[in-house]
Design a protein around this motif. Structure first.
Motif, short mmCIF file in Angstrom:
data_model
loop_
_atom_site.label_atom_id
_atom_site.label_comp_id
_atom_site.label_asym_id
_atom_site.label_seq_id
_atom_site.Cartn_x
_atom_site.Cartn_y
_atom_site.Cartn_z
N GLN A 121 0.83 -1.20 0.00
CA GLN A 121 0.00 0.00 0.00
C GLN A 121 0.87 1.26 0.00
N GLU A 122 1.93 1.22 0.81
CA GLU A 122 2.81 2.39 0.94
C GLU A 122 4.17 1.93 1.42
N VAL A 124 7.56 3.29 3.20
CA VAL A 124 8.08 4.40 4.00
C VAL A 124 9.47 4.02 4.50
N THR A 159 4.61 0.04 -4.80
CA THR A 159 3.20 0.15 -4.48
C THR A 159 2.41 -0.66 -5.50
#
Length: 194
Positions: A121-122, A124, A159
């Protein structure tokens, strides 16, 4: 403003509400900071478009970008009363309180140690958030990326990529799901999350 003397009818109505009461009304305004609701039973608010107010986090269990992702002006809603905001003289409401919690359902059907497939999803600096379906996401910390450099997950994952993960912890009070990578390279046993 001294709401108690300036608007005694409004004050009396708000004082009569109890935590857990179910209130209905019409969405009067959708702002970036929340939603005003004109309550069926309540008096008009002298300053705001409605006497009920829903802050962003109380709109949905799922991550949303804006309140308009959930409601629109003129929509009928039923909400749970949370508290009387004496500063603004409004009823703080929750729309999501009347919906099933997807994390609770996920925890009920998913054992720690279960291998799942999810979608990145993401990405980081400290790890990867993986969409596990039904509005539930988990964190795969950088240090748990077996076989991949822990310093740069950004370069290794994209992603939308589908990956296999293992559920290592489901913490309902903090609403966190922690993930790791499988210890083996075979993934036939992984099931799609959801």
């Amino acid at each position: 403003m001294d709401w108690q003397s300036e608007s005694p009818e409004l004050w009396a109505y708000l004082e009569s509400l109890r935590c857990g009461d179910i209130l209905s009304g019409t969405v009067a305004a959708v702002e970036r900071f929340g939603v005003f609701v004109a309550l069926d039973e309540g008096p008009a608010h002298p300053l705001f478009p409605g006497v009920g107010f829903i802050v962003g986090p109380e709109l949905s269990w799922r991550h949303i970008s804006a309140p308009s992702d959930v409601v629109r002006v003129g929509q009928r809603v039923s909400c749970e009363f949370l508290q009387f905001d004496t500063y603004n003289a409004e009823a703080r409401l929750s729309l999501k309180a009347l919906e099933p919690d997807p994390l609770r359902a996920f925890a009920d059907r998913t054992a720690v140690g279960r291998e799942l497939r999810g979608t990145v999803q993401e990405v980081v600096s400290f790890g990867i958030f993986v969409d596990l379906g039904d509005g539930v996401a988990g964190l795969l910390p950088s240090r748990d990326l077996h076989g991949r450099p822990a310093v740069s997950p950004v370069e290794e994952f994209e992603t939308g990529e589908t990956i296999t993960v293992v559920v290592t912890d489901i913490d309902l009070p903090t609403r966190r799901v922690r993930l790791s990578r499988p210890q083996h390279s075979r993934h036939e046993g992984a099931v799609p999350a959801g």
